[in-house]
Structures are given as C-alpha cells and as structure tokens.
Design a protein around this motif. Structure first.
Motif, PDB file in Angstrom:
ATOM      1  N   ASP A   1     -36.029 -22.765 -20.955  1.00  0.00           N
ATOM      2  CA  ASP A   1     -36.427 -23.686 -20.236  1.00  0.00           C
ATOM      3  C   ASP A   1     -34.998 -23.661 -20.090  1.00  0.00           C
ATOM      4  OD1 ASP A   1     -38.714 -23.564 -19.835  1.00  0.00           O
ATOM      5  OD2 ASP A   1     -39.199 -25.966 -20.971  1.00  0.00           O
ATOM      6  N   ARG A   2     -35.135 -23.753 -19.073  1.00  0.00           N
ATOM      7  CA  ARG A   2     -33.443 -23.258 -17.837  1.00  0.00           C
ATOM      8  C   ARG A   2     -33.718 -24.485 -16.879  1.00  0.00           C
ATOM      9  NH1 ARG A   2     -29.514 -18.913 -17.625  1.00  0.00           N
ATOM     10  NH2 ARG A   2     -28.556 -19.842 -17.030  1.00  0.00           N
ATOM     11  N   PHE A   3     -31.766 -25.629 -16.455  1.00  0.00           N
ATOM     12  CA  PHE A   3     -32.536 -26.717 -15.721  1.00  0.00           C
ATOM     13  C   PHE A   3     -31.507 -25.630 -14.492  1.00  0.00           C
ATOM     14  CE2 PHE A   3     -30.438 -29.940 -13.362  1.00  0.00           C
ATOM     15  CZ  PHE A   3     -31.080 -30.917 -13.047  1.00  0.00           C
ATOM     16  N   VAL A   4     -33.191 -25.897 -13.403  1.00  0.00           N
ATOM     17  CA  VAL A   4     -31.955 -25.248 -12.199  1.00  0.00           C
ATOM     18  C   VAL A   4     -31.713 -26.254 -11.397  1.00  0.00           C
ATOM     19  CG1 VAL A   4     -33.359 -23.678  -9.909  1.00  0.00           C
ATOM     20  CG2 VAL A   4     -33.721 -23.555 -11.984  1.00  0.00           C
ATOM     21  N   VAL A   5     -29.850 -25.690 -10.815  1.00  0.00           N
ATOM     22  CA  VAL A   5     -29.323 -27.064 -10.028  1.00  0.00           C
ATOM     23  C   VAL A   5     -29.387 -25.815  -8.383  1.00  0.00           C
ATOM     24  CG1 VAL A   5     -27.318 -27.550  -9.297  1.00  0.00           C
ATOM     25  CG2 VAL A   5     -27.499 -26.841 -11.742  1.00  0.00           C
ATOM     26  N   GLY A   6     -29.901 -27.312  -7.547  1.00  0.00           N
ATOM     27  CA  GLY A   6     -29.982 -26.737  -6.051  1.00  0.00           C
ATOM     28  C   GLY A   6     -31.018 -27.439  -5.979  1.00  0.00           C
ATOM     29  N   ALA A   7     -30.978 -27.968  -4.733  1.00  0.00           N
ATOM     30  CA  ALA A   7     -31.703 -28.278  -3.463  1.00  0.00           C
ATOM     31  C   ALA A   7     -32.911 -27.994  -2.558  1.00  0.00           C
ATOM     32  CB  ALA A   7     -31.606 -29.358  -2.786  1.00  0.00           C
ATOM     33  N   GLY A   8     -33.828 -27.606  -1.785  1.00  0.00           N
ATOM     34  CA  GLY A   8     -34.808 -26.675  -0.873  1.00  0.00           C
ATOM     35  C   GLY A   8     -34.765 -25.060  -1.650  1.00  0.00           C
ATOM     36  N   LEU A   9     -35.258 -25.472  -3.402  1.00  0.00           N
ATOM     37  CA  LEU A   9     -36.180 -24.575  -3.594  1.00  0.00           C
ATOM     38  C   LEU A   9     -37.821 -24.672  -4.039  1.00  0.00           C
ATOM     39  CD1 LEU A   9     -33.034 -22.714  -6.471  1.00  0.00           C
ATOM     40  CD2 LEU A   9     -33.724 -22.017  -3.701  1.00  0.00           C
ATOM     41  N   PRO A  10     -38.259 -23.623  -3.828  1.00  0.00           N
ATOM     42  CA  PRO A  10     -39.555 -23.705  -4.511  1.00  0.00           C
ATOM     43  C   PRO A  10     -39.865 -25.034  -6.552  1.00  0.00           C
ATOM     44  CG  PRO A  10     -39.457 -21.885  -3.505  1.00  0.00           C
ATOM     45  CD  PRO A  10     -38.290 -22.452  -3.779  1.00  0.00           C
ATOM     46  N   SER A  11     -40.705 -25.117  -6.770  1.00  0.00           N
ATOM     47  CA  SER A  11     -40.626 -25.980  -7.695  1.00  0.00           C
ATOM     48  C   SER A  11     -41.522 -24.322  -8.262  1.00  0.00           C
ATOM     49  CB  SER A  11     -41.456 -27.155  -7.304  1.00  0.00           C
ATOM     50  OG  SER A  11     -42.749 -27.656  -7.052  1.00  0.00           O
ATOM     51  N   VAL A  12     -41.986 -24.632  -9.791  1.00  0.00           N
ATOM     52  CA  VAL A  12     -42.495 -24.359 -10.398  1.00  0.00           C
ATOM     53  C   VAL A  12     -43.724 -24.792 -11.743  1.00  0.00           C
ATOM     54  CG1 VAL A  12     -43.085 -21.916 -11.712  1.00  0.00           C
ATOM     55  CG2 VAL A  12     -41.757 -22.064  -9.997  1.00  0.00           C
ATOM     56  N   VAL A  13     -44.447 -24.712 -12.115  1.00  0.00           N
ATOM     57  CA  VAL A  13     -45.551 -25.578 -13.491  1.00  0.00           C
ATOM     58  C   VAL A  13     -46.009 -24.444 -13.493  1.00  0.00           C
ATOM     59  CG1 VAL A  13     -45.305 -28.035 -12.046  1.00  0.00           C
ATOM     60  CG2 VAL A  13     -47.376 -26.463 -11.319  1.00  0.00           C
ATOM     61  N   ARG A  14     -46.584 -24.356 -14.787  1.00  0.00           N
ATOM     62  CA  ARG A  14     -46.709 -23.488 -15.651  1.00  0.00           C
ATOM     63  C   ARG A  14     -48.291 -24.065 -16.489  1.00  0.00           C
ATOM     64  NH1 ARG A  14     -41.848 -23.446 -17.632  1.00  0.00           N
ATOM     65  NH2 ARG A  14     -40.209 -22.510 -16.913  1.00  0.00           N
TER      66      ARG A  14
ATOM     67  N   ALA B   1     -38.479 -26.705   3.660  1.00  0.00           N
ATOM     68  CA  ALA B   1     -37.060 -26.227   3.821  1.00  0.00           C
ATOM     69  C   ALA B   1     -37.164 -25.316   4.359  1.00  0.00           C
ATOM     70  CB  ALA B   1     -36.278 -26.366   3.062  1.00  0.00           C
ATOM     71  N   GLU B   2     -35.872 -24.525   5.214  1.00  0.00           N
ATOM     72  CA  GLU B   2     -35.677 -23.547   6.148  1.00  0.00           C
ATOM     73  C   GLU B   2     -35.985 -22.223   4.471  1.00  0.00           C
ATOM     74  OE1 GLU B   2     -32.481 -21.103   9.052  1.00  0.00           O
ATOM     75  OE2 GLU B   2     -32.645 -23.216   8.744  1.00  0.00           O
ATOM     76  N   ALA B   3     -36.739 -21.015   4.666  1.00  0.00           N
ATOM     77  CA  ALA B   3     -35.732 -20.281   3.583  1.00  0.00           C
ATOM     78  C   ALA B   3     -34.281 -19.437   3.413  1.00  0.00           C
ATOM     79  CB  ALA B   3     -36.920 -18.569   4.017  1.00  0.00           C
ATOM     80  N   PRO B   4     -33.461 -19.826   2.049  1.00  0.00           N
ATOM     81  CA  PRO B   4     -32.152 -19.123   2.323  1.00  0.00           C
ATOM     82  C   PRO B   4     -32.701 -17.667   2.888  1.00  0.00           C
ATOM     83  CG  PRO B   4     -33.458 -19.963  -0.184  1.00  0.00           C
ATOM     84  CD  PRO B   4     -34.535 -19.783   1.538  1.00  0.00           C
ATOM     85  N   SER B   5     -31.109 -17.631   3.232  1.00  0.00           N
ATOM     86  CA  SER B   5     -30.970 -16.422   4.567  1.00  0.00           C
ATOM     87  C   SER B   5     -30.784 -14.714   3.200  1.00  0.00           C
ATOM     88  CB  SER B   5     -30.164 -15.907   5.578  1.00  0.00           C
ATOM     89  OG  SER B   5     -28.688 -16.788   4.941  1.00  0.00           O
ATOM     90  N   ASP B   6     -29.874 -15.326   2.158  1.00  0.00           N
ATOM     91  CA  ASP B   6     -29.812 -14.309   0.701  1.00  0.00           C
ATOM     92  C   ASP B   6     -30.561 -14.367  -0.175  1.00  0.00           C
ATOM     93  OD1 ASP B   6     -27.727 -13.705   2.514  1.00  0.00           O
ATOM     94  OD2 ASP B   6     -26.447 -15.250   1.548  1.00  0.00           O
ATOM     95  N   LEU B   7     -30.309 -13.369  -1.144  1.00  0.00           N
ATOM     96  CA  LEU B   7     -31.199 -12.978  -2.131  1.00  0.00           C
ATOM     97  C   LEU B   7     -31.322 -14.734  -3.019  1.00  0.00           C
ATOM     98  CD1 LEU B   7     -33.760 -11.389  -3.548  1.00  0.00           C
ATOM     99  CD2 LEU B   7     -31.232  -9.908  -4.862  1.00  0.00           C
ATOM    100  N   ARG B   8     -32.116 -14.823  -3.726  1.00  0.00           N
ATOM    101  CA  ARG B   8     -31.859 -16.128  -4.257  1.00  0.00           C
ATOM    102  C   ARG B   8     -32.465 -15.396  -5.724  1.00  0.00           C
ATOM    103  NH1 ARG B   8     -30.146 -21.041  -3.282  1.00  0.00           N
ATOM    104  NH2 ARG B   8     -30.382 -22.010  -5.581  1.00  0.00           N
ATOM    105  N   VAL B   9     -31.884 -15.581  -7.159  1.00  0.00           N
ATOM    106  CA  VAL B   9     -32.308 -15.186  -8.358  1.00  0.00           C
ATOM    107  C   VAL B   9     -32.361 -16.418  -9.257  1.00  0.00           C
ATOM    108  CG1 VAL B   9     -32.883 -14.037 -10.055  1.00  0.00           C
ATOM    109  CG2 VAL B   9     -31.862 -13.022  -8.183  1.00  0.00           C
ATOM    110  N   GLU B  10     -33.374 -17.454  -9.210  1.00  0.00           N
ATOM    111  CA  GLU B  10     -33.287 -18.747 -10.795  1.00  0.00           C
ATOM    112  C   GLU B  10     -33.408 -17.986 -12.296  1.00  0.00           C
ATOM    113  OE1 GLU B  10     -31.258 -21.328 -10.261  1.00  0.00           O
ATOM    114  OE2 GLU B  10     -31.009 -20.752  -7.961  1.00  0.00           O
ATOM    115  N   VAL B  11     -32.709 -18.406 -13.140  1.00  0.00           N
ATOM    116  CA  VAL B  11     -33.676 -18.395 -14.070  1.00  0.00           C
ATOM    117  C   VAL B  11     -34.518 -18.987 -15.003  1.00  0.00           C
ATOM    118  CG1 VAL B  11     -33.266 -17.331 -16.547  1.00  0.00           C
ATOM    119  CG2 VAL B  11     -31.850 -16.451 -15.209  1.00  0.00           C
ATOM    120  N   LEU B  12     -35.097 -19.583 -14.540  1.00  0.00           N
ATOM    121  CA  LEU B  12     -36.424 -20.600 -15.371  1.00  0.00           C
ATOM    122  C   LEU B  12     -36.651 -20.936 -17.169  1.00  0.00           C
ATOM    123  CD1 LEU B  12     -39.591 -20.748 -12.277  1.00  0.00           C
ATOM    124  CD2 LEU B  12     -36.743 -21.285 -12.197  1.00  0.00           C
TER     125      LEU B  12
END
Length: 253
Positions: free
Chosen positions: A118-131, A144-155
């Motif tokens: 598991d990786r800790f994701v830093v940043g507000a306004g991102l979708p939350s994911v549960v499994r 919130a407003e969607a990011p205008s650029d490609l965002r990639v987060e390793v969970l």
C-alpha cells in the motif's frame, strides 16, 4: 465425476480464483484408445490463455482440476462420459459417452488482484478507493473540479516486471466518468483483459501504465484530450475519465 492428479508440482503463482487468467497447454487423449483426440499443434497440444471459469464453459469439469495449481504444474485429468456432453465430445472428435484424458501444463498464472505494498497518496481533491476482499475497487469521486492534466497515483506498489512500450499487460480495471461519478466499464464482472501499450489505444491510460510494475494498483485521471475527446461514445463528449487499474501480468507482443 472427473478425477485428477498432479504429476509435476510448480512453484509459481497459484490459481486461487476461477476468474484468474492462466496460460495453459492442453493435450486430449481418448480414454478408450489412448490416441490424441485433438490433432494439430505440438503433439496435439492446444495453447491458450483463459480463466478457469472460461475453461469450464468450453470443457465442463476441467477448471476444478486446476484449483490452487501453481505455474509449472502438470495435471492429468480423467473426464468421464458424464463430463463430456455431446457437443463437447464432438468438438474433441470423440463419440458421445466417451471418456477423455487431459494433460494440462500450467505455463503461467496471472495475479488475481494487485498484491503490492500500500502507498500513501498525497494530494487533496482526488477520488477515494476502497477494495473488496477479492480486489474489486469501489471509487468515490470528490465534489471538486476535475484535474486538467493527466494524474497518476500508485495505490499499491508491485514488485514485478516493469511495463514497457509494445508489451501486453493483463489488467483488471474499473472506469468511471468524473462528472457523473458512475462506472461505465469494469472487467470485474467478467475477466481481466489484455491491454497493449501502443499507439492507437487510450493514450492517457497507456502513458499512465508505462513504467509501472506488475502487482501494482494505479489510479489514473485522464483529461478529455487523452481520453475519448469530443467523441460521443460510452461516455459523454469531453469527459474526464477515472480508472483504477490492477496490473496482473505482462507479456511481449
């Protein structure tokens, strides 16, 4: 009922779910004559990649014989006449009511779900994911407003092979639109899919997966210009897309 025996036991990844893909080689023999029932290929061997539920749909009774089998395992399965309905027997070139012996070599087993750390994701306004326990993600889109650029987060950070351009990744995914917050596609209702990291496929997803490792789970937010753009398809035009992707394996194209 079918009976089976492992003549060789592998040490690789294990088949723990019926939707988990595996690369397998199957050789069918007539239970009466001992002759190969399906001609062609290498000594009558059929090579394929599929889940065990898909295998059972083709030849009922075979999937169960591979339960918990690991990559590198060879299983010999006897299918009784009751296991071989008329259509299955005909497809194997056997008479109705015949028995068959199947030698199955498990070459490669893909992960059932992302198994990385598991990786800790830093940043507000991102979708939350549960499994869920089986790995299926649940995704909540923030107000919130969607990011205008490609965002990639390793969970989850996997420890497997790194994906490169031109390779085919086996992935499980759930895809939503940011504005509606609803799922428009998911592989979790059927089976993982192959995804080629190449030009012509979804540009934002390809960029996001390049350099990631097998076993990882990745959250990807794709702006319209890297997604479906102005095209009206399964989603409204100019949609920002949200993907949660489990990288289950990789092959050369």
């Amino acid at each position: 009922e079918s009976v089976w025996h492992d003549t060789e036991t592998g040490t690789g990844t294990a088949l723990t779910t019926d939707r988990q893909p595996a690369s397998i080689h199957l050789t069918f023999f007539s239970g009466e004559t001992g002759e190969i029932a399906v001609p062609g290929g290498s000594a009558g061997t059929i090579s394929t990649t599929m889940s065990m539920s898909e295998l059972d749909a083709v030849v009922p009774g075979l999937g169960a014989s591979l339960d918990c089998a690991q990559a590198g395992t060879r299983v010999v399965t006897l299918l009784s006449a009751d296991d071989l309905n008329e259509s299955t027997a005909t497809g194997l070139g056997l008479t109705a009511g015949a028995s068959a012996v199947v030698v199955i070599d498990v070459d490669k087993v893909y992960l059932a779900k992302a198994d990385g750390d598991d990786r800790f994701v830093v940043g507000a306004g991102l979708p939350s994911v549960v499994r869920a326990p089986d790995g299926r993600p649940g995704v909540t889109i923030p107000e919130a407003e969607a990011p205008s650029d490609l965002r990639v987060e390793v969970l989850k950070q996997g420890k497997g092979e790194t994906l490169k351009t031109g390779q085919t990744a086996t992935i499980a995914y759930t895809a939503l639109t940011w504005a509606e917050g609803t799922v428009f596609q998911t592989s979790w209702d059927s089976a993982p899919i192959p995804y080629v990291l190449a030009e012509g496929n979804l540009e934002g997803l390809t960029q996001a997966l390049e350099g990631k490792t097998v076993g990882s789970q990745v959250l990807v937010i794709i702006p319209p210009e890297l997604g479906f753009g102005e095209e009206e398809s399964a989603v409204p035009a100019n949609s920002t897309l949200v993907f949660v992707v489990d990288i289950l394996g990789v092959d050369e194209t």
